[in-house]
Design a protein around this motif. Structure first.
Motif, short mmCIF file in Angstrom:
data_model
loop_
_atom_site.label_atom_id
_atom_site.label_comp_id
_atom_site.label_asym_id
_atom_site.label_seq_id
_atom_site.Cartn_x
_atom_site.Cartn_y
_atom_site.Cartn_z
N UNK A 3 1.00 28.15 -3.16
CA UNK A 3 0.84 27.03 -4.08
C UNK A 3 1.31 25.75 -3.40
N UNK A 4 0.60 24.65 -3.64
CA UNK A 4 0.99 23.38 -3.03
C UNK A 4 2.31 22.90 -3.62
N UNK A 5 3.14 22.31 -2.78
CA UNK A 5 4.46 21.86 -3.18
C UNK A 5 4.48 20.35 -3.35
N UNK A 115 3.79 20.73 -8.13
CA UNK A 115 3.82 22.11 -7.66
C UNK A 115 2.57 22.88 -8.09
N UNK A 116 1.42 22.21 -8.05
CA UNK A 116 0.15 22.86 -8.35
C UNK A 116 -0.30 22.77 -9.79
N UNK A 117 0.56 22.32 -10.69
CA UNK A 117 0.20 22.21 -12.10
C UNK A 117 -0.15 20.76 -12.45
#
Length: 158
Positions: A3-5, A115-117
């Motif tokens: 997941x991207x941070x 954080x991906x959301x």
């Protein structure tokens, strides 16, 4: 896939801070469809004329424009549909109480990925009068001049 941070800003509503006095800010998640998320990840969104509204104990975002995903098919979304916001129950009750006060509104300040959301930053705002806006511009210009003079003085140019 990891997941991207971090925080990646997709869109910001710069005019909101000019037109409104922001009293408090909230972070909320959004209920989105797949093509909306893909369009947001491509960096396409507009918060012009968007606002938050309470309905049956829930908060909804009206007027936010997420353009249709270019590679989408019949599953594409409607660009200006009403989107449900995800907040904690205590925050919703606090917001509903404050929104019932005269002159307060819920304005989206920015849309970003945390954080991906997908998240939206909401501001509880009170509209500014035109003389307040002029006063803010004048004070900002004065502060800019002071900073210039201080910078020149510290460099020994004055």
């Amino acid at each position: 896939m990891p997941r991207e941070q971090g925080r990646k800003v997709v869109a910001s509503n710069r005019k909101a801070r000019h037109d409104y006095a922001i009293l408090d800010t909230y972070e909320a998640g959004m209920v989105l469809t797949g093509t909306e998320v893909k369009s947001l990840r491509a960096g396409r969104s507009s918060l012009v004329d968007a606002f938050g509204h309470e309905n049956n104990g829930e908060i909804f975002l009206h007027g936010m424009h997420i353009p249709e995903y270019t590679q989408g098919t019949w599953t594409n979304h409607e660009p200006r549909r009403v989107r449900k916001l995800l907040l904690k129950r205590d925050e919703i009750h606090k917001l509903m109480g404050k929104l019932r006060e005269d002159g307060l509104t819920l304005v989206p300040l920015s849309v970003y990925f945390n954080n991906g959301y997908a998240k939206v930053e909401l501001g509880l705002a009170k509209g500014k009068k035109s003389y307040d806006k002029r006063q803010d511009l004048a004070s900002r210009d004065a502060q800019r001049e002071i900073n210039k003079a201080m910078g020149r003085r510290s460099k020994g140019m004055d």
